[in-house]
Design an enzyme around this catalytic site. Structure first.
Site, PDB file in Angstrom:
ATOM      1  N   VAL A 154      32.671  23.148 -90.702  1.00 28.17           N
ATOM      2  CA  VAL A 154      33.673  23.259 -89.641  1.00 28.17           C
ATOM      3  C   VAL A 154      32.956  23.111 -88.309  1.00 28.17           C
ATOM      4  CG1 VAL A 154      35.388  24.745 -88.541  1.00 28.17           C
ATOM      5  CG2 VAL A 154      35.096  24.823 -91.020  1.00 28.17           C
ATOM      6  N   GLU A 182      71.375  29.155 -78.961  1.00 24.61           N
ATOM      7  CA  GLU A 182      72.753  29.611 -78.741  1.00 24.61           C
ATOM      8  C   GLU A 182      73.341  30.140 -80.049  1.00 24.61           C
ATOM      9  OE1 GLU A 182      75.225  26.883 -76.592  1.00 24.61           O
ATOM     10  OE2 GLU A 182      77.073  27.884 -77.196  1.00 24.61           O
ATOM     11  N   ARG A 242      82.920  17.509 -76.185  1.00 22.64           N
ATOM     12  CA  ARG A 242      82.324  17.240 -74.879  1.00 22.64           C
ATOM     13  C   ARG A 242      81.909  15.768 -74.771  1.00 22.64           C
ATOM     14  NH1 ARG A 242      80.566  19.945 -70.187  1.00 22.64           N
ATOM     15  NH2 ARG A 242      81.530  21.859 -70.922  1.00 22.64           N
ATOM     16  N   GLU A 249      72.571  21.626 -66.849  1.00 17.17           N
ATOM     17  CA  GLU A 249      72.692  20.460 -67.726  1.00 17.17           C
ATOM     18  C   GLU A 249      72.950  19.131 -67.005  1.00 17.17           C
ATOM     19  OE1 GLU A 249      75.699  22.814 -69.762  1.00 17.17           O
ATOM     20  OE2 GLU A 249      74.926  21.998 -71.627  1.00 17.17           O
TER      21      GLU A 249
HETATM   22  C1  LIG Z   1      46.017  18.173 -81.067  1.00 24.24           C
HETATM   23  C2  LIG Z   1      45.097  17.193 -81.717  1.00 24.24           C
HETATM   24  C3  LIG Z   1      44.974  15.952 -81.166  1.00 24.24           C
HETATM   25  C4  LIG Z   1      44.131  15.014 -81.767  1.00 24.24           C
HETATM   26  N1  LIG Z   1      44.042  13.787 -81.211  1.00 24.24           N
HETATM   27  C5  LIG Z   1      43.261  12.854 -81.783  1.00 24.24           C
HETATM   28  C6  LIG Z   1      43.159  11.568 -81.206  1.00 24.24           C
HETATM   29  O1  LIG Z   1      43.752  11.274 -80.173  1.00 24.24           O
HETATM   30  N2  LIG Z   1      42.395  10.660 -81.852  1.00 24.24           N
HETATM   31  C7  LIG Z   1      41.723  10.959 -82.997  1.00 24.24           C
HETATM   32  O2  LIG Z   1      41.039  10.097 -83.527  1.00 24.24           O
HETATM   33  N3  LIG Z   1      41.785  12.183 -83.537  1.00 24.24           N
HETATM   34  C8  LIG Z   1      42.533  13.132 -82.966  1.00 24.24           C
HETATM   35  N4  LIG Z   1      42.620  14.384 -83.524  1.00 24.24           N
HETATM   36  C9  LIG Z   1      41.875  14.671 -84.747  1.00 24.24           C
HETATM   37  C10 LIG Z   1      40.559  15.461 -84.515  1.00 24.24           C
HETATM   38  O3  LIG Z   1      40.570  16.119 -83.301  1.00 24.24           O
HETATM   39  C11 LIG Z   1      39.357  14.588 -84.540  1.00 24.24           C
HETATM   40  O4  LIG Z   1      39.252  13.954 -85.771  1.00 24.24           O
HETATM   41  C12 LIG Z   1      38.063  15.340 -84.239  1.00 24.24           C
HETATM   42  O5  LIG Z   1      37.056  14.421 -83.960  1.00 24.24           O
HETATM   43  C13 LIG Z   1      37.617  16.234 -85.368  1.00 24.24           C
HETATM   44  O6  LIG Z   1      36.448  16.908 -84.992  1.00 24.24           O
HETATM   45  P1  LIG Z   1      36.179  18.419 -85.347  1.00 24.24           P
HETATM   46  O7  LIG Z   1      34.814  18.709 -84.903  1.00 24.24           O
HETATM   47  O8  LIG Z   1      37.202  19.288 -84.797  1.00 24.24           O
HETATM   48  O9  LIG Z   1      36.316  18.378 -86.908  1.00 24.24           O
HETATM   49  P2  LIG Z   1      36.481  19.566 -88.011  1.00 24.24           P
HETATM   50  O10 LIG Z   1      37.899  19.867 -88.121  1.00 24.24           O
HETATM   51  O11 LIG Z   1      35.617  20.691 -87.582  1.00 24.24           O
HETATM   52  O12 LIG Z   1      35.910  18.837 -89.224  1.00 24.24           O
HETATM   53  C14 LIG Z   1      36.524  17.679 -89.746  1.00 24.24           C
HETATM   54  C15 LIG Z   1      35.783  17.192 -90.985  1.00 24.24           C
HETATM   55  O13 LIG Z   1      34.484  16.791 -90.625  1.00 24.24           O
HETATM   56  C16 LIG Z   1      33.531  17.449 -91.434  1.00 24.24           C
HETATM   57  N5  LIG Z   1      32.302  17.590 -90.659  1.00 24.24           N
HETATM   58  C17 LIG Z   1      32.200  18.084 -89.410  1.00 24.24           C
HETATM   59  N6  LIG Z   1      30.925  17.983 -89.004  1.00 24.24           N
HETATM   60  C18 LIG Z   1      30.222  17.423 -90.000  1.00 24.24           C
HETATM   61  C19 LIG Z   1      28.870  17.036 -90.164  1.00 24.24           C
HETATM   62  N7  LIG Z   1      27.963  17.209 -89.233  1.00 24.24           N
HETATM   63  N8  LIG Z   1      28.525  16.468 -91.337  1.00 24.24           N
HETATM   64  C20 LIG Z   1      29.420  16.273 -92.335  1.00 24.24           C
HETATM   65  N9  LIG Z   1      30.706  16.619 -92.225  1.00 24.24           N
HETATM   66  C21 LIG Z   1      31.102  17.180 -91.063  1.00 24.24           C
HETATM   67  C22 LIG Z   1      34.206  18.722 -91.844  1.00 24.24           C
HETATM   68  O14 LIG Z   1      33.684  19.269 -93.008  1.00 24.24           O
HETATM   69  C23 LIG Z   1      35.619  18.261 -92.020  1.00 24.24           C
HETATM   70  O15 LIG Z   1      35.787  17.682 -93.280  1.00 24.24           O
HETATM   71  C24 LIG Z   1      43.426  15.349 -82.935  1.00 24.24           C
HETATM   72  C25 LIG Z   1      43.545  16.620 -83.486  1.00 24.24           C
HETATM   73  C26 LIG Z   1      44.376  17.539 -82.882  1.00 24.24           C
HETATM   74  C27 LIG Z   1      44.492  18.899 -83.480  1.00 24.24           C
END
Ligand SMILES: Cc1cc2nc3c(=O)[nH]c(=O)nc-3n(C[C@H](O)[C@H](O)[C@H](O)COP(=O)(O)OP(=O)(O)OC[C@H]3O[C@@H](n4cnc5c(N)ncnc54)[C@H](O)[C@@H]3O)c2cc1C
Ligand code: FES
Ligand code: FES
Length: 1323
Positions: A269, A810, A873, A1255
């Site tokens: 994570v 509502e 309405r 509204e």
């Molecule tokens: C509100 C929102 C908006 C988003 N918008 C976009 C967007 O515009 N474009 C887009 O492409 N994505 C988007 N995402 C998806 C996400 O944010 C991206 O994919 C982001 O890069 C994931 O990174 P993370 O570090 O949070 O991943 P995590 O959730 O922490 O991990 C994702 C996966 O990667 C694995 N992992 C992490 N680090 C390593 C490592 N070093 N080695 C091996 N495995 C690893 C984890 O085990 C897991 O399987 C969005 C997500 C949310 C919630």
């Protein structure tokens, strides 16, 4: 300390240590599944809100600060607390909204947002304040662009954003401009060219709109310091074990690799922005998790001779900074890839996500719509992955090419013990051109529909030497287009024939079936062509090839917007400015912005309180064969499961017809219908148990769409019609007869606070106390009593405030309370629930989709709810502002198997007017007349009768239309647009001018009444109660103004506690824009009674203070409490005879909007809106302007990007901010000018001559839709297509693009095969 189980030398601790708002916190073995949000709220810091739990709304924004010893710098990051694992904050300083200020001593950010009217319901406000605070902590003197950008991860459903931006821009370098301000105006926000005055009490705010505001100066040195002890923090290996999950937090790569050997299945994570969604919404379970966000080796970066290496878990915002540095570090020809990554990262999620999410998370997830992967795929050579080599226990690394990395849908070639360590991004070479494009529904913070990474290397004479084209959104994984790459090799870049061939090749290569996952097959294929076109022209321009006759202005880049600016002219006279008429801010604003305002779920836990979770139908229509909750009931912490059999009173209810069940007994009629209630110790336990309830169904055929309902003759009872004149004769005498169809989608309310309720049983007398987020306390009370089989006098419903309602609370707030009441009744313990966003969307119904085709049809869903009234309405608003002598309108209320659609701001009125305006557009098109002229020719005039026989009085629409036409410079701008469009092939502008008329009164006669109670205490303080609910619209503020002015006391001495059914009985719901009219008069009447009672004492002692007079009266045994009552006079409509007065009066307005569309992608921007609203004499202009701007932006969302979609099996697709897009900060008009109209109103008999405003302005958002339609028309004309066309609402990028119907779209067309079904549907 203990050693790691595999016997190596690592040691871990289970103590989490961090600082919270300046105070040290140590927690022993926290549950790894706990989010930072859950933790801060559990300890009473409820200022941080839960709006979605998926990082999509920003309501949970907090600041997380950490010290980076390598740079000796403190990093301040805004973070979504709903996704941040609690254990990710070890060694960091967390600051919540409570940590920056309070009502007594607000932070300048809080103070300015509150005083400049940036908070309405206030539910979004703490999160928004924290985003701005985070920006200022990093950059105390930001530019206006930086300020707008800092809000890209925040949503507000009420304000329309302008006042928040105004407040925020007082901190900017460019906080004032030298534009002249008229005595009656508030010119807000400098444009980017403006000069700074640099003062916090900027002259622009010292005008009559905002009063003499002196803000606290912002002094960055006074901020909460970073705890010095954390500067010496030594990161430690942590391990926490929770109920379900074990979590390690290694701090070195070697520790991580060892852990990966010990736990090969462990889930890494980093930012938790993918994993958090998987565990929360997809209910995936990872027993062991390893948090990798604090491993310094995975966050490094290095410039090498031939490129840049980044640690795989560097945050995306740090990655952006590194890329910016790289662009300066390397030669201009070397930075093409870096620039492309920056271009896409700009539109990657919002700040809060980018501050924690990592490239590794994006790459390893391998989402088909990843924004980074297409660029890596077309430009990068290696990802470095590492693992532990056995038996030496040394690190071993291997390089993997991006082309080999992804092996299928969300799959990759990493082995179980490997981690992604580094990414190498090469420098571009001479002659190499790289670009990235992305198209989403909304530009900010939205996942791509299609994205791309293009690279081409040109040799002498622009001959193509290398090419790599990658696309996301065209398959289950990001893909290259090898055949097209091959095709272009050796050809001349810039030759029109080569481009044509390339587009054809791409189209052949990137196929999609009609029902491909993701839907939109033709659009997605069109985007591939559109992006290639952009790339072609972009590169051609770079190498100096002239490609088009359209000249420099033939934009092919993305639409850029300038910094927003606004103007509010309130046209108020001096004598109007007493207490009523003053522009005081919302009286709860300061509490809201400091997080001190308490919403239902912020109430402290009651002794013995339990949590309820609903068990919902998972099928659209079925017989319930069996409900088995035995497994659920076996779980520890479960207190009960309740179904229809457990309802002590009546299981049936409904706001009009009693056609709903509290718990479905025999049959379910939609996905999300309530079948049962699990009550448990906590939300987590209740949810897990709810998943264990097994329901056996006999699935029955279902109906989802209006068209299917018509085909199957499936309607709710409703047989009303309206007509005037002689329709047959009218047709015979007409020169032209046109037929058409208008189709309008639904809209999700998306109030930031989801439905919440707390039911407290009081066994002593079988009483029930309800705290609910409802617009309708009386209905909640009455139905609850009926369901429990008790009298209404035993039930009290209290409402302090709502985090937005818009009609969605509502009637549809009631089912949750009913279910909880049954649980609380049986268990004799308080039961609470605040719905998750996805539950709320699935359960609670939306704005009705409509089809207008001679008759009107709305999609009511499975039960009638308020749908017949919504249809009424619509039928009474289908004339909008036009006199139609021969007119007949029938309505049909379709019965389908979707959630029960309900009231939503406008209540069918906007849909009726939309149909009317579409008809006018088609007429104008077919007759070749200017839209605005056609409208003017057909306006009602004073004294004419509507089709429901109401005589129009005080009719100002022609005048205010004229005012907008002039103030917007409509005629000249129409010419400019013609000129612009003739010079631009791929950008078209459009202009529209739309009027509106909205009828004020409930169409249900008896609801037009209200009561109030005003109490005067011996200390001279006044307590006001009335039947209306405060949901952000400023109702309580207006009521306090009316009371203070009537009693002639300072407003500070008047208070309003809550809305409660044991104080004011039989209240009408707060709806229909009449709450101020009804309750205002009731409060006024009560105050008048008191004034009369006090008059003798006042006359006797004119010099005495109010308090002294009150004491005199009290001693004389005068009753100092008074009821007020009001019923709207004159109205009553008899539908059978079509006689009587339907509405008390009309609120009217008009708006002129100009848009620009990108015809290669369907993207659009609102260049300018001029809006005039006739709101009579406002009780509070600032609040009413807020309503106008907020409603307008909600209307813009309704008819542009807010698209509600269902899967064919009846499940909702758009059940969170991930898939359902509200307008964000950068979707509002770039230039937004709001005026209030000053008219004469001899017939207006409302309180203080004010008009309902909640509204009526919403429909003016459709001016954006019609401007888009106009721009599309220009695009079609450019392709020699002069046929009239119907544009379905909302005008999404897909619809805009396809309506342009050019060669690319035609080439991309995907035919629906006989056996194919839609992947998703608009119902
Ligand atoms: C509100 C929102 C908006 C988003 N918008 C976009 C967007 O515009 N474009 C887009 O492409 N994505 C988007 N995402 C998806 C996400 O944010 C991206 O994919 C982001 O890069 C994931 O990174 P993370 O570090 O949070 O991943 P995590 O959730 O922490 O991990 C994702 C996966 O990667 C694995 N992992 C992490 N680090 C390593 C490592 N070093 N080695 C091996 N495995 C690893 C984890 O085990 C897991 O399987 C969005 C997500 C949310 C919630
Ligand atoms: S609640 Fe966290 S972003 Fe919506
Ligand atoms: S004030 Fe922003 S959501 Fe209500």
């Amino acid at each position: 300390m203990a050693s790691l189980e595999n016997g190596n030398s690592f040691y871990f601790t289970s103590k989490l240590h961090f600082y919270l708002n300046g105070t040290s916190v140590e927690i022993d073995n926290p549950d790894p599944d706990t989010t930072l949000l859950q933790y801060v709220r559990s300890i009473g810091l409820t200022g941080t809100k839960l709006g979605c739990a998926e990082g999509g709304c920003g309501a949970c924004t907090v600041l997380v600060s950490s010290f980076d010893p390598s740079t000796d710098k403190i990093l301040h990051c805004s973070v979504n607390a709903c996704l941040a694992p609690l254990c990710s904050v070890d060694g960091k300083h967390v600051i919540t909204i409570e940590g920056i200020g309070n009502v007594k001593k607000p932070h300048p950010v809080q103070e300015r947002i509150a005083l400049l009217h940036g908070s309405q319901c206030g539910f979004c406000t703490p999160g928004i304040a924290m985003s701005l605070y985070a920006l200022l902590r990093n950059n105390p003197c930001p530019t206006e662009e930086e300020i707008e950008e800092c809000f890209d991860g925040n949503l507000c459903r009420c304000t329309g954003y302008r006042p928040i931006l105004d407040a925020a821009k007082t901190f900017s370098k460019l906080s004032g401009d030298k534009n002249e301000i008229t005595a009656n105006s508030s010119e807000s926000n400098a444009s980017s060219q403006s000069n700074t005055c640099g003062r916090v009490d900027c002259c622009k705010l010292n005008n009559n709109f905002n009063g003499e505001i002196k803000f606290k100066e912002y002094d960055a040195t006074q901020e909460l310091i970073f705890p010095p002890s954390l500067m010496n923090y030594q990161p430690r290996l942590l391990c926490f074990s929770g109920r379900k999950t074990k979590c390690y937090r290694p701090v070195s790569l070697m520790q991580l690799l060892h852990l990966k050997v010990k736990y090969p299945e462990a889930k890494l994570v980093a930012g938790n922005t993918e994993v958090g969604i998987e565990t929360k919404f997809k209910r995936l379970k990872y027993d062991v998790q390893i948090y990798v966000g604090d491993i310094s080796e995975l966050k490094t970066w290095e410039f090498q001779e031939d490129g840049l290496t980044i640690g795989a878990n560097i945050s995306l915002s740090a990655f952006q900074s590194v890329l910016k540095k790289a662009c300066k570090h390397y030669q201009p020809h070397q930075i093409q890839i870096f620039e492309s990554l920056l271009a896409n990262l700009r539109w990657f999620a919002g700040n809060q996500i980018r501050n924690v999410a990592s490239p590794a998370g994006n790459i390893v997830t391998g989402s088909p719509i990843s924004d980074l992967n297409p660029i890596f795929l077309s430009t990068c050579k290696k990802f470095v992955v590492s693992s532990l080599q056995e038996p030496s226990s040394s690190k071993s690394s291997r390089d993997i090419s991006p082309t080999a990395f992804w092996t299928g849908y969300r799959q990759n070639c990493l082995s179980k013990n490997e981690v992604l360590e580094k990414i190498f991004i090469p420098c571009s070479t001479r002659g190499q051109y790289v670009r990235a494009y992305k198209q989403a529904k909304r530009r900010d913070d939205d996942i791509a529909i299609v994205n791309s990474g293009f690279s081409v290397t040109l040799g002498d004479g622009n001959v193509v030497q290398e090419a790599a084209f990658s696309f996301g959104g065209m398959s289950g994984v990001s893909v290259r287009a090898p055949e097209s790459e091959e095709f272009i090799l050796g050809k001349f870049w810039g030759e029109e024939a080569v481009l044509k061939g390339l587009l054809k090749k791409l189209s052949e290569e990137l196929q999609l079936g009609f029902s491909a996952p993701g839907g939109m097959a033709t659009y997605r294929r069109s985007l591939v062509g559109g992006f290639m076109y952009k790339f072609w022209y972009d590169v051609s321009k770079s190498v100096g090839i002239k490609t088009t006759d359209f000249g420099d202005e033939d934009f092919t880049g993305i639409i850029e917007r300038s910094v927003s600016k606004g103007l509010q002219i309130i046209g108020q006279t001096e004598e109007e400015k007493k207490i009523v008429g003053s522009t005081i801010p919302h009286t709860s604003a300061m509490k809201q912005v400091t997080g001190e305002a308490i919403y239902t779920d912020d109430m402290p836990k009651f002794c013995g309180e339990l949590y309820g979770t609903l068990v919902l139908s998972k099928v659209a229509r079925a017989k319930i064969l069996k409900i088995d909750a035995s497994k659920a009931l076996e779980q520890p912490g479960i207190h009960g499961f309740y179904t229809a059999e457990d309802v002590p009173g009546n299981n049936k209810w409904g706001p009009v017809f009693h056609d709903e069940e509290v718990f479905a007994s025999d049959e379910v009629n939609c996905v999300g219908q309530i079948i049962g209630l699990i009550v448990a110790d906590s939300q987590e336990i209740a949810k897990e148990a709810a998943d264990l309830v097994v329901i056996e169904y006999e699935v029955l055929p279902h109906i989802l769409t209006i068209e299917e309902a018509i085909e199957h003759n499936s309607f709710h009872p409703f047989d009303k019609s309206l007509s005037t004149g002689n329709i047959e004769k009218g047709f015979q005498e007409s020169d032209h007869v046109f037929e058409g169809e208008t189709r309008i989608g639904g809209q999700e309310h998306f109030y930031l606070e989801t439905n919440a309720s707390l039911v407290i049983p009081k066994p002593e007398d079988n009483e029930i106390e309800i705290h609910a987020s409802t617009q309708n306390p009386t209905e909640t009370q009455l139905v609850c009593a009926s369901v429990l089989g008790i009298m209404a006098n035993k039930v009290v419903c209290r409402v302090k405030r709502l985090g937005g309602g818009f009609g969605g609370k509502e009637s549809r707030s009631i089912p949750l309370t009913l279910a909880l009441s049954v649980g609380a009744w049986h268990l004799k313990r308080p039961v609470r629930c605040m719905l998750d966003r996805d539950e709320d969307i699935v359960i609670s119904g939306q704005r009705h989709p409509f089809l207008g085709h001679w008759k009107l049809y709305n999609n009511a869903g499975w039960s009638a709810d308020l749908s017949p009234a919504v249809m009424e309405r619509a039928m009474t608003h289908v004339d909008n502002c036009y006199y139609i002598p021969n007119f007949r309108v029938n309505g049909k209320v379709c019965k389908t198997n979707i959630h029960s659609n309900t009231a939503f701001r406008g209540f069918g009125g906007p849909q009726g007017m939309m149909i009317c305006e579409n008809i006018l557009c088609e007429i104008a098109d077919r007759l070749g007349i200017d839209f605005a002229e056609l409208r003017e020719m057909n306006f009602y005039s004073e004294g004419q009768k509507t089709h429901f026989n109401q005589i129009l009085t005080d009719w100002h629409v022609p005048a205010l239309y004229q005012q907008v036409k002039e103030s917007s410079d409509y005629v000249n701008r129409r010419n400019e647009i013609e000129n612009f469009n003739s010079r631009n092939r791929w950008r078209k502008r459009g202009l529209s001018l739309i009027p509106t008329k909205f009828g004020l009164s409930y169409t249900v006669y008896h609801l037009n009444q209200a009561g109030a109670l005003v109490l005067i205490y011996k200390d001279g303080s006044v307590l006001v109660s009335h039947g209306g609910v405060e949901m952000g619209q400023g109702l309580h503020t207006k009521m306090l103004q009316i009371a203070a002015e009537t009693l002639n006391v300072p407003i500070e001495d008047v208070h309003l506690m809550e809305t409660s059914t044991n104080v004011i009985p039989n209240t009408s719901p707060s709806a229909a824009s009449v709450s101020s009219d009804l309750n205002g008069y009731a409060v006024f009447n009560a105050c008048k009674t008191l004034v009369e009672r006090l008059r003798p004492y006042r006359e006797k002692n004119p010099e005495k203070s109010f308090k002294e007079i009150v004491v005199d009266a009290y001693l004389d045994r005068v009753n100092l409490s008074a009821n007020g009552f009001y019923k709207t006079p004159d109205i009553h409509f008899d539908w059978s005879k079509k006689e009587g007065q339907m509405f008390f009066y009309f609120t009217t307005g008009a708006a002129c909007t100009e848009v620009e569309i990108d015809t290669l992608t369907g993207d659009h921007t609102i260049l300018r809106t001029d809006l005039v609203m006739d709101i009579g004499r406002s009780i509070n202009y600032a609040i009413d302007i807020g309503q106008i701007e907020g409603a307008f932006v909600q209307g813009v969302g309704w008819c542009t990007i807010e698209e509600t979609l269902h899967f064919p099996n009846g499940h909702v697709f758009t059940k969170g901010p991930g898939n359902y897009k509200l307008p964000g900060f950068r979707d509002i008009p770039q230039d937004f000018r709001v005026h209030t109209f000053k008219g004469e109103y001899p017939n207006l008999k409302t309180i203080h001559g004010s008009k309902g405003v909640g509204e009526p302005p919403l429909f003016l958002g459709s001016s954006v839709f019609f401007a888009i339609r106009n721009a599309i028309k220009y695009a079609r004309h450019a392709n020699n297509n002069y046929e009239s066309f119907a544009l379905r609402s909302p005008a999404t990028p897909e619809r805009i693009r396809l309506a342009c119907e050019d060669e690319i779209v035609k080439g991309a067309h995907v035919e629906k095969k006989k056996e194919e079904k839609d992947w998703i549907l608009g119902v």
